[in-house]
Design an enzyme around this catalytic site. Structure first.
Site: not given
Length: 253
Positions: A41, A156
């Site tokens: 990613d 996150y």
């Protein structure tokens, strides 16, 4: 068909790059029909950031076995042209940050998944925050804030206890990092038409930086964050990868 390959520095990705570029050629990104990434990613996000300055440049990401790859298709080398032609495309938003530093310098950063404001030193960040320039200002003490897109909400933001936004929704999430005040702080879900104005209180003594996968700007005095009105990115998935997400995922092109 012109393809620009971008690979992680890891050995497996470099070996795949050598094989793929030998088979399909290697075009310059600005001249290519497709950007194909090899890695995980992180490699895909870097390519998407670069592609955001090239309208309609599609990115097809492939995952090596040693990499994480939520955004990625499986790595194969023998049928790439057919996979690119049959791929399903999704259009994803880009976040924009207009930044002023303590010394007065102005900059602009872009983020595909999120924009993070966080403290640079041990002292907590002190932030004055306004949404759409209306209503009461929020005074926030803590380690920082994260503004995230639906795509970024799975990473996150989620680890910080932020909301998981439906992929393809017209929403953004504002999530705190170790917020101490106000004690009742909780993540905020915003329309993607919202504008977030942030002023750093006592910026010289409580320095704050802005971080995206495209770069870091230290010593912020103020910033305006919003969805870019004229930038989007296009990500390609084959049918096998698309089935992992379920509807909706982005906006089909």
């Amino acid at each position: 068909m012109k393809i620009a390959f971008v690979a992680s520095p890891r050995l497996a990705a470099q070996r795949a790059l050598q094989e793929l570029s030998g088979r399909y050629g290697q075009a310059a990104a600005e001249e290519a029909d497709f950007i194909v990434t090899i890695g995980g990613d992180g490699t895909a996000l870097k390519a998407l950031h670069d592609a955001s300055a090239m309208p309609a440049m599609p990115v097809f990401a492939m995952r090596t076995d040693s990499s994480e790859g939520f955004l990625c298709n499986s790595l194969r080398t023998d049928d790439l042209t057919a996979r690119l032609q049959a791929a399903f495309s999704v259009e994803l938003p880009v976040l924009q940050a207009e930044i002023e530093q303590v010394e007065g310098r102005s900059q602009v950063l872009f983020g595909i998944n999120e924009i993070v404001l966080n403290r640079q030193v041990f002292q907590q960040a002190k932030l004055k925050v306004a949404v759409n320039g209306e209503g009461d200002l929020m005074i926030i003490n803590g380690d920082g804030l994260v503004l995230t897109t639906p795509l970024g909400s799975t990473g996150y933001n989620r680890s910080l206890g932020g909301p998981l936004l439906p992929l393809g929704s017209s929403l953004l999430a504002l999530t705190g990092i170790a917020i101490w005040r106000p004690p009742a702080w909780s993540p905020v879900v915003l329309s993607d038409r919202a504008t977030l104005d942030v002023e750093v209180i006592e910026a010289a003594h409580h320095p704050v930086q802005i971080v995206t996968t495209s770069g870091t700007v230290p010593n912020i005095s103020r910033a305006r964050l919003f969805r870019s009105p004229d930038r989007t990115v296009t990500l390609l998935f084959d049918r096998e990868a698309q089935s992992r997400f379920g509807p909706p995922f982005g906006r089909s092109c």
